[in-house]
Design a protein around this motif. Structure first.
Motif, PDB file in Angstrom:
ATOM      1  N   VAL A  75       4.146 -14.643  -6.154  1.00  0.00           N
ATOM      2  CA  VAL A  75       3.918 -13.906  -7.104  1.00  0.00           C
ATOM      3  C   VAL A  75       2.355 -13.276  -7.282  1.00  0.00           C
ATOM      4  CG1 VAL A  75       3.830 -13.376  -9.510  1.00  0.00           C
ATOM      5  CG2 VAL A  75       5.807 -14.244  -8.599  1.00  0.00           C
ATOM      6  N   SER A  76       1.647 -14.300  -7.048  1.00  0.00           N
ATOM      7  CA  SER A  76       0.253 -14.083  -7.345  1.00  0.00           C
ATOM      8  C   SER A  76      -0.314 -13.387  -6.199  1.00  0.00           C
ATOM      9  CB  SER A  76      -0.485 -15.149  -7.357  1.00  0.00           C
ATOM     10  OG  SER A  76      -1.998 -15.166  -7.430  1.00  0.00           O
ATOM     11  N   VAL A  77       0.056 -13.831  -4.627  1.00  0.00           N
ATOM     12  CA  VAL A  77      -0.123 -12.992  -3.427  1.00  0.00           C
ATOM     13  C   VAL A  77       0.347 -11.562  -3.661  1.00  0.00           C
ATOM     14  CG1 VAL A  77       0.239 -12.802  -1.202  1.00  0.00           C
ATOM     15  CG2 VAL A  77      -0.129 -14.957  -2.250  1.00  0.00           C
ATOM     16  N   LEU A  78       1.688 -11.316  -4.021  1.00  0.00           N
ATOM     17  CA  LEU A  78       1.911  -9.975  -4.115  1.00  0.00           C
ATOM     18  C   LEU A  78       1.314  -9.147  -5.063  1.00  0.00           C
ATOM     19  CD1 LEU A  78       5.828 -10.495  -4.166  1.00  0.00           C
ATOM     20  CD2 LEU A  78       4.260 -10.004  -2.121  1.00  0.00           C
ATOM     21  N   LYS A  79       0.790  -9.602  -6.406  1.00  0.00           N
ATOM     22  CA  LYS A  79       0.157  -9.032  -7.099  1.00  0.00           C
ATOM     23  C   LYS A  79      -1.355  -8.670  -6.716  1.00  0.00           C
ATOM     24  CE  LYS A  79       2.002 -10.606 -11.505  1.00  0.00           C
ATOM     25  NZ  LYS A  79       1.744 -11.432 -12.650  1.00  0.00           N
ATOM     26  N   TRP A  80      -2.028  -9.710  -6.078  1.00  0.00           N
ATOM     27  CA  TRP A  80      -3.545  -9.469  -5.360  1.00  0.00           C
ATOM     28  C   TRP A  80      -3.355  -8.300  -3.987  1.00  0.00           C
ATOM     29  CZ3 TRP A  80      -4.669 -10.481   0.046  1.00  0.00           C
ATOM     30  CH2 TRP A  80      -5.997 -10.180   0.212  1.00  0.00           C
ATOM     31  N   ARG A  81      -2.253  -8.021  -3.423  1.00  0.00           N
ATOM     32  CA  ARG A  81      -2.155  -7.313  -2.231  1.00  0.00           C
ATOM     33  C   ARG A  81      -2.002  -5.979  -2.939  1.00  0.00           C
ATOM     34  NH1 ARG A  81      -1.134  -9.145   2.806  1.00  0.00           N
ATOM     35  NH2 ARG A  81      -0.213  -7.446   3.449  1.00  0.00           N
ATOM     36  N   LYS A  82      -1.404  -5.803  -4.194  1.00  0.00           N
ATOM     37  CA  LYS A  82      -1.250  -4.400  -4.443  1.00  0.00           C
ATOM     38  C   LYS A  82      -2.635  -4.032  -5.329  1.00  0.00           C
ATOM     39  CE  LYS A  82       1.189  -1.889  -8.415  1.00  0.00           C
ATOM     40  NZ  LYS A  82       2.173  -1.954  -9.384  1.00  0.00           N
ATOM     41  N   SER A  83      -3.299  -4.718  -5.973  1.00  0.00           N
ATOM     42  CA  SER A  83      -4.481  -4.587  -6.621  1.00  0.00           C
ATOM     43  C   SER A  83      -5.694  -4.282  -5.634  1.00  0.00           C
ATOM     44  CB  SER A  83      -5.085  -5.679  -7.715  1.00  0.00           C
ATOM     45  OG  SER A  83      -5.260  -6.920  -7.047  1.00  0.00           O
ATOM     46  N   PHE A  84      -5.714  -4.959  -4.465  1.00  0.00           N
ATOM     47  CA  PHE A  84      -6.723  -5.061  -3.467  1.00  0.00           C
ATOM     48  C   PHE A  84      -6.080  -4.106  -2.243  1.00  0.00           C
ATOM     49  CE2 PHE A  84      -9.390  -6.619   0.194  1.00  0.00           C
ATOM     50  CZ  PHE A  84     -10.297  -7.008  -0.519  1.00  0.00           C
ATOM     51  N   ARG A  85      -5.082  -3.277  -2.605  1.00  0.00           N
ATOM     52  CA  ARG A  85      -4.886  -2.222  -1.694  1.00  0.00           C
ATOM     53  C   ARG A  85      -4.734  -2.644  -0.153  1.00  0.00           C
ATOM     54  NH1 ARG A  85      -8.948  -0.349  -3.987  1.00  0.00           N
ATOM     55  NH2 ARG A  85      -9.955   0.321  -2.070  1.00  0.00           N
ATOM     56  N   VAL A  86      -3.969  -3.795  -0.019  1.00  0.00           N
ATOM     57  CA  VAL A  86      -3.896  -4.502   1.506  1.00  0.00           C
ATOM     58  C   VAL A  86      -3.069  -3.589   2.265  1.00  0.00           C
ATOM     59  CG1 VAL A  86      -3.469  -6.593   2.671  1.00  0.00           C
ATOM     60  CG2 VAL A  86      -4.509  -6.792   0.256  1.00  0.00           C
ATOM     61  N   ASP A  87      -1.922  -3.058   1.638  1.00  0.00           N
ATOM     62  CA  ASP A  87      -1.112  -2.189   2.547  1.00  0.00           C
ATOM     63  C   ASP A  87      -1.821  -1.094   3.119  1.00  0.00           C
ATOM     64  OD1 ASP A  87       0.929  -4.129   2.227  1.00  0.00           O
ATOM     65  OD2 ASP A  87       1.527  -3.138   0.259  1.00  0.00           O
ATOM     66  N   THR A  88      -2.825  -0.769   2.917  1.00  0.00           N
ATOM     67  CA  THR A  88      -3.459   0.457   3.546  1.00  0.00           C
ATOM     68  C   THR A  88      -4.704   0.180   4.340  1.00  0.00           C
ATOM     69  OG1 THR A  88      -4.595   1.213   1.449  1.00  0.00           O
ATOM     70  CG2 THR A  88      -2.481   2.335   1.954  1.00  0.00           C
ATOM     71  N   ILE A  89      -5.079  -1.100   4.250  1.00  0.00           N
ATOM     72  CA  ILE A  89      -6.346  -1.583   4.511  1.00  0.00           C
ATOM     73  C   ILE A  89      -6.477  -1.651   6.355  1.00  0.00           C
ATOM     74  CG2 ILE A  89      -6.025  -4.046   5.108  1.00  0.00           C
ATOM     75  CD1 ILE A  89      -8.748  -4.638   3.203  1.00  0.00           C
ATOM     76  N   LEU A  90      -5.298  -1.559   7.048  1.00  0.00           N
ATOM     77  CA  LEU A  90      -5.564  -1.094   8.414  1.00  0.00           C
ATOM     78  C   LEU A  90      -5.804   0.009   8.712  1.00  0.00           C
ATOM     79  CD1 LEU A  90      -2.293  -3.239   9.446  1.00  0.00           C
ATOM     80  CD2 LEU A  90      -4.768  -3.879   9.877  1.00  0.00           C
ATOM     81  N   ASP A  91      -5.828   1.201   7.834  1.00  0.00           N
ATOM     82  CA  ASP A  91      -6.049   2.445   8.251  1.00  0.00           C
ATOM     83  C   ASP A  91      -7.586   2.658   7.563  1.00  0.00           C
ATOM     84  OD1 ASP A  91      -3.437   2.960   9.021  1.00  0.00           O
ATOM     85  OD2 ASP A  91      -2.753   3.465   6.862  1.00  0.00           O
ATOM     86  N   GLU A  92      -8.315   1.793   6.994  1.00  0.00           N
ATOM     87  CA  GLU A  92      -9.621   2.060   6.362  1.00  0.00           C
ATOM     88  C   GLU A  92     -10.377   1.952   7.889  1.00  0.00           C
ATOM     89  OE1 GLU A  92     -11.009  -0.212   3.419  1.00  0.00           O
ATOM     90  OE2 GLU A  92      -9.092  -0.178   2.187  1.00  0.00           O
ATOM     91  N   GLN A  93     -11.499   2.830   7.573  1.00  0.00           N
ATOM     92  CA  GLN A  93     -12.620   2.920   8.724  1.00  0.00           C
ATOM     93  C   GLN A  93     -14.166   2.272   8.200  1.00  0.00           C
ATOM     94  OE1 GLN A  93     -12.183   4.225  11.696  1.00  0.00           O
ATOM     95  NE2 GLN A  93     -10.006   4.373  11.147  1.00  0.00           N
ATOM     96  N   PHE A  94     -14.601   1.606   8.886  1.00  0.00           N
ATOM     97  CA  PHE A  94     -15.851   0.877   8.524  1.00  0.00           C
ATOM     98  C   PHE A  94     -17.108   1.362   9.640  1.00  0.00           C
ATOM     99  CE2 PHE A  94     -12.560  -1.746   6.961  1.00  0.00           C
ATOM    100  CZ  PHE A  94     -12.776  -2.062   5.605  1.00  0.00           C
ATOM    101  N   ASP A  95     -18.080   1.322   9.223  1.00  0.00           N
ATOM    102  CA  ASP A  95     -19.137   1.709   9.880  1.00  0.00           C
ATOM    103  C   ASP A  95     -19.544   0.815  11.131  1.00  0.00           C
ATOM    104  OD1 ASP A  95     -21.571   2.263  10.996  1.00  0.00           O
ATOM    105  OD2 ASP A  95     -22.829   2.406   9.100  1.00  0.00           O
ATOM    106  N   THR A  96     -19.244   1.087  12.300  1.00  0.00           N
ATOM    107  CA  THR A  96     -19.155   0.079  13.373  1.00  0.00           C
ATOM    108  C   THR A  96     -20.678  -0.031  13.870  1.00  0.00           C
ATOM    109  OG1 THR A  96     -19.312   2.607  14.854  1.00  0.00           O
ATOM    110  CG2 THR A  96     -17.340   1.522  14.268  1.00  0.00           C
ATOM    111  N   GLU A  97     -21.687   0.687  13.259  1.00  0.00           N
ATOM    112  CA  GLU A  97     -23.048  -0.025  13.469  1.00  0.00           C
ATOM    113  C   GLU A  97     -23.518  -1.155  12.616  1.00  0.00           C
ATOM    114  OE1 GLU A  97     -25.351   1.610  15.353  1.00  0.00           O
ATOM    115  OE2 GLU A  97     -23.925   2.800  16.012  1.00  0.00           O
TER     116      GLU A  97
END
Length: 232
Positions: A75-97
């Motif tokens: 339950v705690s993991v599922l709540k965290w994944r929702k609040s941390f927006r983990v399900d869309t994190i693979l689509d996020e872009q980070f500064d490659t520098e």
């Protein structure tokens, strides 16, 4: 040999008990009856997908076969994944520098087919990499999720980590580096049960044992038992 075939009878029974509670678990976590997909596997109590059993047994083992505690953790993991927006994190872009192979990357597998993640925190520009603790954490969680995408949960369900501390100094960690490290350790331990197959520390300086003594209280005994230290 599949992972499910290696379950003990106690683990098999505990997994079935936890599986039957999945509707209530998801309702508590999301206030919704919709079936959630965790690491590409649907949390369905009627599922015959063996991958679901492999995922659930991780929570069971992390809580020493206590189904009630495993339920709370899920339950705690599922709540965290929702609040941390983990399900869309693979689509996020980070500064490659800033976030590139000089900081961390995934490269091939070990002899058992488990992905290997390399982390290079020693010798990096801490003021740049850890300038934003939140951004670093999100980048590192993305790297973890990328590694999990390579697991089939049939024959492989864990990741090997190599921590290269070459260039690290005893008193050279910035406050942000310490904060990011502590947060990451806690997040990994709380939300990724039994995903660490082993952790190899390489290029460890003579004072490295002191650091291990400092972080050891933050980790479970099961986690520290997977550590291997290779000094210079």
């Amino acid at each position: 040999m599949t992972l499910v075939s290696q379950f003990t009878s106690q683990e098999t029974e505990a997994v079935q008990q936890l599986k039957q509670q999945l509707p209530e678990i998801q309702q508590e976590a999301f206030q919704s009856d919709e079936k959630y997909k965790l690491w590409n596997v649907v949390l369905d109590k009627d599922s015959n997908d063996s991958r679901l059993d492999v995922i659930l047994v991780k929570f069971i083992r992390a809580r020493n076969l206590d189904v009630s505690q495993a339920r709370e953790m899920l339950v705690s993991v599922l709540k965290w994944r929702k609040s941390f927006r983990v399900d869309t994190i693979l689509d996020e872009q980070f500064d490659t520098e800033v976030f590139n192979d000089q900081v961390g990357f995934i490269y091939k597998t070990d002899k058992k087919g488990r992905p290997v993640t390399y982390n290079r925190y020693g010798g990096v520009d801490q003021n740049t990499v850890f300038k934003s603790v939140d951004k670093f954490i999100r980048w590192r969680i993305q790297l973890m999720e990328r590694g999990i995408q390579l697991l089939d949960f049939v024959h492989t369900d864990s990741i090997v980590q190599v921590q290269d501390v070459k260039g690290a100094t005893l008193f050279g960690r910035t406050p942000n580096t310490k904060e990011a490290t502590n947060q990451l350790i806690q997040l990994m331990q709380d939300n990724y049960p039994e995903f660490l197959a082993g952790k190899l520390f390489i290029h460890v300086p003579w004072w490295g044992s002191r650091i291990f003594k400092l972080i050891r209280p933050l980790l479970s005994e099961a986690t520290t038992s997977k550590f291997v230290v290779s000094s210079r």
